[in-house]
Design a protein around this motif. Structure first.
Motif, PDB file in Angstrom:
ATOM      1  N   ASN A 150      11.584  -1.180   8.964  1.00 29.34           N
ATOM      2  CA  ASN A 150      10.700  -1.985   9.810  1.00 29.34           C
ATOM      3  C   ASN A 150      10.080  -1.148  10.924  1.00 29.34           C
ATOM      4  OD1 ASN A 150      11.014  -4.369   8.393  1.00 29.34           O
ATOM      5  ND2 ASN A 150      12.811  -5.016   9.583  1.00 29.34           N
ATOM      6  N   ARG A 151      10.831  -0.220  11.482  1.00 27.61           N
ATOM      7  CA  ARG A 151      10.237   0.683  12.478  1.00 27.61           C
ATOM      8  C   ARG A 151       9.103   1.480  11.860  1.00 27.61           C
ATOM      9  NH1 ARG A 151      12.291   2.471  17.122  1.00 27.61           N
ATOM     10  NH2 ARG A 151      11.905   4.662  16.651  1.00 27.61           N
ATOM     11  N   SER A 152       9.305   1.913  10.626  1.00 27.29           N
ATOM     12  CA  SER A 152       8.272   2.693   9.950  1.00 27.29           C
ATOM     13  C   SER A 152       7.024   1.860   9.700  1.00 27.29           C
ATOM     14  CB  SER A 152       8.825   3.223   8.626  1.00 27.29           C
ATOM     15  OG  SER A 152       7.867   4.013   7.951  1.00 27.29           O
ATOM     16  N   ARG A 153       7.213   0.577   9.422  1.00 27.19           N
ATOM     17  CA  ARG A 153       6.062  -0.293   9.159  1.00 27.19           C
ATOM     18  C   ARG A 153       5.342  -0.709  10.449  1.00 27.19           C
ATOM     19  NH1 ARG A 153       9.927  -2.699   5.427  1.00 27.19           N
ATOM     20  NH2 ARG A 153       9.313  -2.243   3.263  1.00 27.19           N
ATOM     21  N   MET A 154       6.101  -0.927  11.511  1.00 28.89           N
ATOM     22  CA  MET A 154       5.538  -1.518  12.714  1.00 28.89           C
ATOM     23  C   MET A 154       5.044  -0.498  13.741  1.00 28.89           C
ATOM     24  SD  MET A 154       8.412  -4.540  13.188  1.00 28.89           S
ATOM     25  CE  MET A 154       7.710  -5.085  14.743  1.00 28.89           C
ATOM     26  N   LEU A 155       5.642   0.688  13.749  1.00 26.63           N
ATOM     27  CA  LEU A 155       5.283   1.691  14.744  1.00 26.63           C
ATOM     28  C   LEU A 155       4.538   2.847  14.089  1.00 26.63           C
ATOM     29  CD1 LEU A 155       8.649   1.872  16.749  1.00 26.63           C
ATOM     30  CD2 LEU A 155       6.617   0.488  17.260  1.00 26.63           C
ATOM     31  N   SER A 156       3.615   3.422  14.808  1.00 28.50           N
ATOM     32  CA  SER A 156       2.881   4.567  14.280  1.00 28.50           C
ATOM     33  C   SER A 156       3.796   5.773  14.145  1.00 28.50           C
ATOM     34  CB  SER A 156       1.705   4.915  15.198  1.00 28.50           C
ATOM     35  OG  SER A 156       2.197   5.387  16.449  1.00 28.50           O
ATOM     36  N   LEU A 157       3.411   6.705  13.269  1.00 33.47           N
ATOM     37  CA  LEU A 157       4.207   7.917  13.094  1.00 33.47           C
ATOM     38  C   LEU A 157       4.292   8.697  14.396  1.00 33.47           C
ATOM     39  CD1 LEU A 157       5.717   9.996  11.385  1.00 33.47           C
ATOM     40  CD2 LEU A 157       3.493  10.943  10.702  1.00 33.47           C
ATOM     41  N   SER A 158       3.179   8.781  15.129  1.00 34.49           N
ATOM     42  CA  SER A 158       3.183   9.542  16.377  1.00 34.49           C
ATOM     43  C   SER A 158       4.148   8.945  17.390  1.00 34.49           C
ATOM     44  CB  SER A 158       1.768   9.606  16.970  1.00 34.49           C
ATOM     45  OG  SER A 158       1.288   8.305  17.255  1.00 34.49           O
ATOM     46  N   ARG A 159       4.236   7.610  17.424  1.00 35.09           N
ATOM     47  CA  ARG A 159       5.156   6.981  18.375  1.00 35.09           C
ATOM     48  C   ARG A 159       6.608   7.230  17.961  1.00 35.09           C
ATOM     49  NH1 ARG A 159       5.245   3.713  22.556  1.00 35.09           N
ATOM     50  NH2 ARG A 159       6.963   2.238  22.850  1.00 35.09           N
ATOM     51  N   ARG A 160       6.874   7.149  16.665  1.00 29.89           N
ATOM     52  CA  ARG A 160       8.238   7.403  16.197  1.00 29.89           C
ATOM     53  C   ARG A 160       8.622   8.867  16.404  1.00 29.89           C
ATOM     54  NH1 ARG A 160       8.066   6.664  10.813  1.00 29.89           N
ATOM     55  NH2 ARG A 160       5.928   5.920  10.755  1.00 29.89           N
ATOM     56  N   GLU A 161       7.663   9.763  16.249  1.00 22.03           N
ATOM     57  CA  GLU A 161       7.947  11.181  16.504  1.00 22.03           C
ATOM     58  C   GLU A 161       8.250  11.416  17.978  1.00 22.03           C
ATOM     59  OE1 GLU A 161       5.404  13.654  13.151  1.00 22.03           O
ATOM     60  OE2 GLU A 161       4.373  12.916  14.936  1.00 22.03           O
ATOM     61  N   LYS A 162       7.564  10.693  18.840  1.00 19.51           N
ATOM     62  CA  LYS A 162       7.737  10.884  20.274  1.00 19.51           C
ATOM     63  C   LYS A 162       8.990  10.199  20.788  1.00 19.51           C
ATOM     64  CE  LYS A 162       5.055  10.761  24.560  1.00 19.51           C
ATOM     65  NZ  LYS A 162       3.751  10.370  25.179  1.00 19.51           N
ATOM     66  N   PHE A 163       9.344   9.061  20.197  1.00 21.51           N
ATOM     67  CA  PHE A 163      10.508   8.298  20.662  1.00 21.51           C
ATOM     68  C   PHE A 163      11.422   7.936  19.476  1.00 21.51           C
ATOM     69  CE2 PHE A 163       6.941   7.167  23.525  1.00 21.51           C
ATOM     70  CZ  PHE A 163       7.448   7.677  24.718  1.00 21.51           C
TER      71      PHE A 163
ATOM     72  N   LEU B  56      14.128  11.410   8.847  1.00 21.01           N
ATOM     73  CA  LEU B  56      14.213   9.954   8.936  1.00 21.01           C
ATOM     74  C   LEU B  56      12.915   9.346   9.450  1.00 21.01           C
ATOM     75  CD1 LEU B  56      17.799   9.491  10.451  1.00 21.01           C
ATOM     76  CD2 LEU B  56      17.052   8.800   8.163  1.00 21.01           C
ATOM     77  N   VAL B  57      12.324   9.989  10.441  1.00 19.53           N
ATOM     78  CA  VAL B  57      11.076   9.489  11.019  1.00 19.53           C
ATOM     79  C   VAL B  57       9.962   9.478   9.971  1.00 19.53           C
ATOM     80  CG1 VAL B  57       9.229  10.090  12.634  1.00 19.53           C
ATOM     81  CG2 VAL B  57      11.604  10.071  13.413  1.00 19.53           C
ATOM     82  N   HIS B  58       9.959  10.470   9.092  1.00 20.11           N
ATOM     83  CA  HIS B  58       8.874  10.597   8.113  1.00 20.11           C
ATOM     84  C   HIS B  58       9.150   9.862   6.800  1.00 20.11           C
ATOM     85  CE1 HIS B  58       7.549  13.790  10.834  1.00 20.11           C
ATOM     86  NE2 HIS B  58       6.372  13.674  10.264  1.00 20.11           N
ATOM     87  N   ALA B  59      10.339   9.286   6.635  1.00 21.69           N
ATOM     88  CA  ALA B  59      10.658   8.589   5.388  1.00 21.69           C
ATOM     89  C   ALA B  59       9.862   7.294   5.284  1.00 21.69           C
ATOM     90  CB  ALA B  59      12.153   8.293   5.318  1.00 21.69           C
ATOM     91  N   ALA B  60       9.332   7.041   4.101  1.00 20.45           N
ATOM     92  CA  ALA B  60       8.541   5.826   3.874  1.00 20.45           C
ATOM     93  C   ALA B  60       9.445   4.597   3.866  1.00 20.45           C
ATOM     94  CB  ALA B  60       7.803   5.937   2.549  1.00 20.45           C
ATOM     95  N   PRO B  61       8.941   3.455   4.334  1.00 23.20           N
ATOM     96  CA  PRO B  61       9.783   2.252   4.403  1.00 23.20           C
ATOM     97  C   PRO B  61      10.305   1.806   3.043  1.00 23.20           C
ATOM     98  CG  PRO B  61       7.476   1.725   4.852  1.00 23.20           C
ATOM     99  CD  PRO B  61       7.593   3.205   4.874  1.00 23.20           C
ATOM    100  N   GLU B  62       9.466   1.881   1.996  1.00 19.99           N
ATOM    101  CA  GLU B  62       9.925   1.464   0.674  1.00 19.99           C
ATOM    102  C   GLU B  62      10.975   2.427   0.110  1.00 19.99           C
ATOM    103  OE1 GLU B  62       6.788   1.800   1.555  1.00 19.99           O
ATOM    104  OE2 GLU B  62       5.822   3.422   0.412  1.00 19.99           O
ATOM    105  N   THR B  63      10.933   3.690   0.554  1.00 18.13           N
ATOM    106  CA  THR B  63      11.962   4.650   0.153  1.00 18.13           C
ATOM    107  C   THR B  63      13.311   4.251   0.742  1.00 18.13           C
ATOM    108  OG1 THR B  63      10.398   6.489  -0.066  1.00 18.13           O
ATOM    109  CG2 THR B  63      12.693   7.059   0.378  1.00 18.13           C
ATOM    110  N   MET B  64      13.299   3.852   2.012  1.00 19.72           N
ATOM    111  CA  MET B  64      14.546   3.456   2.662  1.00 19.72           C
ATOM    112  C   MET B  64      15.134   2.202   2.031  1.00 19.72           C
ATOM    113  SD  MET B  64      13.696   4.072   6.670  1.00 19.72           S
ATOM    114  CE  MET B  64      12.598   5.363   7.200  1.00 19.72           C
TER     115      MET B  64
END
Length: 316
Positions: free
Chosen positions: A163-176, A205-213
Motif C-alpha cells: 500500500n505504501r508503494s501504491r499510495m506514495l511516490s517513489l521519491s517520497r519513499r526513497e526520502k522517508f 524494499l522501496v523499489h519493490a512493486a506492490p503486486e510483487t510483495m
C-alpha cells in the motif's frame, strides 16, 4: 560480463547477467530473495570471480516483478512461474553442462519446485546451496513473536509495504523509508548488521512493486515442496540458516536437510535472514566447496591412473 533478456512463457522480459567464458565447464546459477534483485548475491559474485576468474560461468537474474525484469500481475507472481523462468534462463544462457544452483529465500523455494516444473534439469545439477529458505509451512511462522500477534503481523506487513508503494511516490519513499528501515532492522537482519547492508535491503524494499510483495506473499504461504526434496538425494547439498532468522527459522532449514539424503546443515550464530550479506565468507566458502567438488569430477583421469584403478577393482 554480458546482459541478456529472456522471454517467459507469459511474455515477460527477464533480465539476466552472465559472467565467464562461453565454454566454461561449469555454471553457477544464483537466485535471489523476495523483494530483492540480482545484487542480493553481489558479495558472492565478487568472490567467485576472484577465485575462478572466467573459468566458471556465473549467472544472476532478476526474478519476474523484481529489479530490471518486467513487473508481473499479482496472479502471475508464483513460485512455479519462477521455476519455469529459471529453466528458460538455463536454456538460453547455459544450455549444456553441469549446474551448481543456489537460492536465497524465495530463490531456494524456486529450486525446490524444479523437480515438478523442470525435471529435465535435475540430472544436470551437481551441487545445491539453500540459503535462509524453506520447503513449506511458512504459514506457521510468527516472526519470533507470540503466536497470535506474530501471525497477525506476518500477514499484514507485506500489504502495508504494498500500500505504501501504491499510495506514495517513489521519491517520497526513497526520502522517508521509515517503515522499510524498521522492517529490515527488526525482521531481516541479525547481529551485527552493517549499515551499508541494511541500506541496500531498504532500497530494494522501496523499489519493490506492490503486486510483487502481495502476490509472492500469498503464494509463499501455501508453498509446500517437501515432497520434492528427495529428487536432490546424493547431490552435494548444503543448507545454511541463521539462528536469528525470523522469516525462515532454523527448523525450516533442518527439514530441508533431513529431506535430502547426504545434505549438510550449517547454522550461523546470531545471523538473520540475509546471510549473503551478513555472513559473506560463510556463503561464499560453501559455494566454493560445491564448485570445487564439481570441477574435480570434471577433470579427466590420466590414462595410467585409470588403468591402475581398474586393475585394483579387478583384484578386489
Amino acid at each position: 560480463m554480458s546482459d541478456h533478456t529472456v522471454i517467459t512463457e507469459d511474455g515477460l522480459r527477464i533480465h539476466v547477467t552472465v559472467r565467464g567464458r562461453g565454454d566454461a565447464p561449469l555454471t553457477v546459477l544464483l537466485s535471489h530473495c523476495w523483494t530483492a534483485e540480482e545484487s542480493d548475491w553481489h558479495y558472492q559474485v565478487t568472490d567467485l570471480l576472484a577465485r575462478y576468474g572466467r573459468d566458471v560461468r556465473v549467472i544472476t537474474w532478476d526474478h519476474r516483478g523484481h529489479g530490471r525484469s518486467d513487473r508481473a500481475p499479482e496472479s502471475a507472481c508464483t513460485i512455479p512461474n519462477l521455476a519455469r523462468d529459471l529453466g528458460l534462463v538455463v536454456d538460453t544462457c547455459a544450455p549444456e553442462g553441469p549446474l551448481v544452483v543456489a537460492g536465497h529465500s524465495v530463490g531456494g523455494m524456486t529450486i525446490t519446485a524444479i523437480p515438478e516444473e523442470r525435471p529435465d534439469l535435475v540430472p544436470r545439477i551437481v551441487g545445491t546451496l539453500f540459503v535462509s529458505t524453506t520447503s513449506g509451512e511458512l504459514s506457521k511462522v510468527t516472526l519470533g513473536l507470540p503466536a497470535v500477534a506474530g501471525a497477525l503481523l506476518r500477514d499484514r506487513l507485506p500489504f502495508i509495504l504494498a500500500n505504501r508503494s501504491r499510495m506514495l511516490s517513489l521519491s517520497r519513499r526513497e526520502k522517508f523509508p521509515t517503515i522499510e528501515r524498521q522492517i529490515a532492522r527488526r525482521f531481516l537482519f541479525g547481529r551485527p548488521a552493517r549499515s551499508r547492508d541494511v541500506a541496500h535491503v531498504v532500497d530494494q524494499l522501496v523499489h519493490a512493486a506492490p503486486e510483487t510483495m502481495s502476490g509472492f506473499f500469498k503464494d509463499m504461504m501455501s508453498h509446500d515442496r517437501i515432497g520434492n526434496l528427495a529428487a536432490f538425494d546424493d547431490i552435494p547439498t548444503t543448507v545454511l540458516v541463521g539462528t536469528r532468522d525470523l522469516l525462515t527459522p532454523p527448523e525450516h532449514a533442518a527439514k530441508i536437510a533431513r529431506g535430502i539424503r547426504g545434505a549438510r546443515l550449517l547454522v550461523a550464530p546470531d545471523a538473520g535472514h540475509y546471510l549473503p550479506f551478513e555472513r559473506r565468507e560463510l556463503v561464499s566458502d560453501e559455494l566454493f566447496v560445491l564448485v570445487d567438488r564439481a570441477l574435480a569430477r570434471l577433470v579427466p583421469q590420466p590414462a595410467d591412473e585409470a588403468v591402475r584403478r581398474g586393475r585394483h577393482r579387478a583384484r578386489s
